[in-house]
Design an enzyme around this catalytic site. Structure first.
Site, PDB file in Angstrom:
ATOM      1  N   ARG A 228      10.008  21.526 -15.892  1.00 15.29           N
ATOM      2  CA  ARG A 228      11.149  22.197 -15.248  1.00 15.29           C
ATOM      3  C   ARG A 228      10.950  22.568 -13.781  1.00 15.29           C
ATOM      4  O   ARG A 228      11.902  23.003 -13.129  1.00 15.29           O
ATOM      5  CB  ARG A 228      11.565  23.481 -15.995  1.00 15.29           C
ATOM      6  CG  ARG A 228      12.292  23.230 -17.266  1.00 15.29           C
ATOM      7  CD  ARG A 228      13.238  24.377 -17.599  1.00 15.29           C
ATOM      8  NE  ARG A 228      12.572  25.616 -17.944  1.00 15.29           N
ATOM      9  CZ  ARG A 228      13.219  26.755 -18.196  1.00 15.29           C
ATOM     10  NH1 ARG A 228      14.544  26.794 -18.134  1.00 15.29           N
ATOM     11  NH2 ARG A 228      12.552  27.837 -18.511  1.00 15.29           N
ATOM     12  N   ASP A 229       9.757  22.417 -13.235  1.00 17.11           N
ATOM     13  CA  ASP A 229       9.563  22.829 -11.841  1.00 17.11           C
ATOM     14  C   ASP A 229       8.557  21.911 -11.136  1.00 17.11           C
ATOM     15  O   ASP A 229       7.585  22.380 -10.538  1.00 17.11           O
ATOM     16  CB  ASP A 229       9.092  24.283 -11.784  1.00 17.11           C
ATOM     17  CG  ASP A 229       9.356  24.937 -10.431  1.00 17.11           C
ATOM     18  OD1 ASP A 229      10.214  24.437  -9.677  1.00 17.11           O
ATOM     19  OD2 ASP A 229       8.712  25.964 -10.134  1.00 17.11           O
ATOM     20  N   ILE A 230       8.827  20.626 -11.189  1.00 17.09           N
ATOM     21  CA  ILE A 230       7.957  19.652 -10.519  1.00 17.09           C
ATOM     22  C   ILE A 230       8.223  19.691  -9.012  1.00 17.09           C
ATOM     23  O   ILE A 230       9.330  19.422  -8.548  1.00 17.09           O
ATOM     24  CB  ILE A 230       8.198  18.239 -11.064  1.00 17.09           C
ATOM     25  CG1 ILE A 230       7.827  18.171 -12.552  1.00 17.09           C
ATOM     26  CG2 ILE A 230       7.410  17.204 -10.270  1.00 17.09           C
ATOM     27  CD1 ILE A 230       6.374  18.482 -12.839  1.00 17.09           C
TER      28      ILE A 230
ATOM     29  N   ASN B 230       3.152  22.640  -7.108  1.00  9.85           N
ATOM     30  CA  ASN B 230       2.709  22.673  -8.503  1.00  9.85           C
ATOM     31  C   ASN B 230       1.909  21.433  -8.890  1.00  9.85           C
ATOM     32  O   ASN B 230       1.699  21.170 -10.071  1.00  9.85           O
ATOM     33  CB  ASN B 230       3.911  22.823  -9.441  1.00  9.85           C
ATOM     34  CG  ASN B 230       4.484  24.225  -9.408  1.00  9.85           C
ATOM     35  OD1 ASN B 230       3.807  25.174  -9.011  1.00  9.85           O
ATOM     36  ND2 ASN B 230       5.728  24.368  -9.819  1.00  9.85           N
TER      37      ASN B 230
ATOM     38  N   THR C 201      13.516  25.137  -8.954  1.00 11.78           N
ATOM     39  CA  THR C 201      13.597  25.185  -7.497  1.00 11.78           C
ATOM     40  C   THR C 201      14.662  24.218  -7.008  1.00 11.78           C
ATOM     41  O   THR C 201      14.572  23.013  -7.258  1.00 11.78           O
ATOM     42  CB  THR C 201      12.235  24.815  -6.868  1.00 11.78           C
ATOM     43  OG1 THR C 201      11.211  25.656  -7.417  1.00 11.78           O
ATOM     44  CG2 THR C 201      12.285  24.990  -5.354  1.00 11.78           C
TER      45      THR C 201
END
Length: 241
Positions: free
Chosen positions: A48-50, A54, A88
């Site tokens: 969900r937040d690549i 990260n 994001t």
């Protein structure tokens, strides 16, 4: 990790120090990591937040996906989840940002944006620029006009990548297709990255992106074999439905 996060090499104090081979290896390694989470682990995980911050780099610049604080498990009998948005903007698939529809293809979309950042050394969204200069939109226009090499970070020697960059840009744009079903799985991405030569018979249409003003933007230029129409909608309004 020895080299901290990828964003420092793309936008921070170490910007410009990655050569093309290192960038390509990071692109492939990240795809493999996501394929493992989606298909090879004992449960399916959607990150969900690549994004570059990260993705951590070890001493050999091999990538490791990090920060699973927003990760969700996807049951085997479900193709997607309906959930509130978390992530994001700039790396977020439109169907998730607007309708809360979460699937492994949301990670594929974020991955596609990250690949374009790795190639260009530019952030996906820049508040100092208008929507026409956003990375995803520029990448599409350059690709459509066969000017993909203009997207490559100026710190990279052109002799390093030759024609390989066109294939990588095409794969990134495939991952950011507006239609969820048109995006490849991450295992398919790994196969395409490791294939030789250019990709034949892989249609790509104009992508849709979520900009920093919380709007959905769709390119109005003619795509290869189809056209896209204008679409603008407020995330705050639509996600509340």
């Amino acid at each position: 990790m020895e080299h901290s996060s990828l964003d420092k090499f793309l936008f921070g104090e170490k910007r410009g120090s990655l050569n093309w081979k290192q960038r390509f290896d990071i692109i492939v390694g990240t795809a493999r990591g996501l394929a493992y989470l989606h298909e090879d682990f004992h449960v399916r995980i959607i990150h969900r937040d690549i994004k570059p911050s990260n993705i951590l780099l070890d001493q050999d610049f091999q990538p490791k996906i990090a920060d699973f604080g927003l990760a969700r498990l996807l049951p085997e009998n479900q193709s997607h989840l309906s959930t509130r948005f978390a992530g994001t903007l700039g790396y977020t698939a439109p169907e998730y940002a607007i309708r809360g529809q979460l699937s492994v293809k949301v990670d594929a979309y974020g991955y596609g944006v990250v690949v374009l950042e790795i190639i260009s050394g530019r952030k996906s969204t820049d508040e100092s620029k208008d929507a026409d200069e956003y990375l995803l939109k520029q990448a599409w226009k350059l690709y459509e006009n066969d000017m993909h090499k203009d997207l490559v970070d100026e710190t990279i020697d052109p002799s390093e990548y030759k024609e390989e960059v066109k294939k990588v840009v095409q794969i990134a744009l495939m991952c950011t297709q507006s239609t969820v079903a048109s995006r490849p799985t991450m295992s398919e991405v790994v196969v395409l990255l490791n294939s030789k030569g250019i990709l034949e018979h892989k249609p790509v249409t104009a992508p849709t992106f979520v900009d920093i003003d919380n709007t959905i933007n769709e390119d109005t230029s003619t795509s290869k074999g189809s056209s896209a129409s204008n679409a603008t909608a407020s995330i705050s309004q639509l996600s509340a439905r």
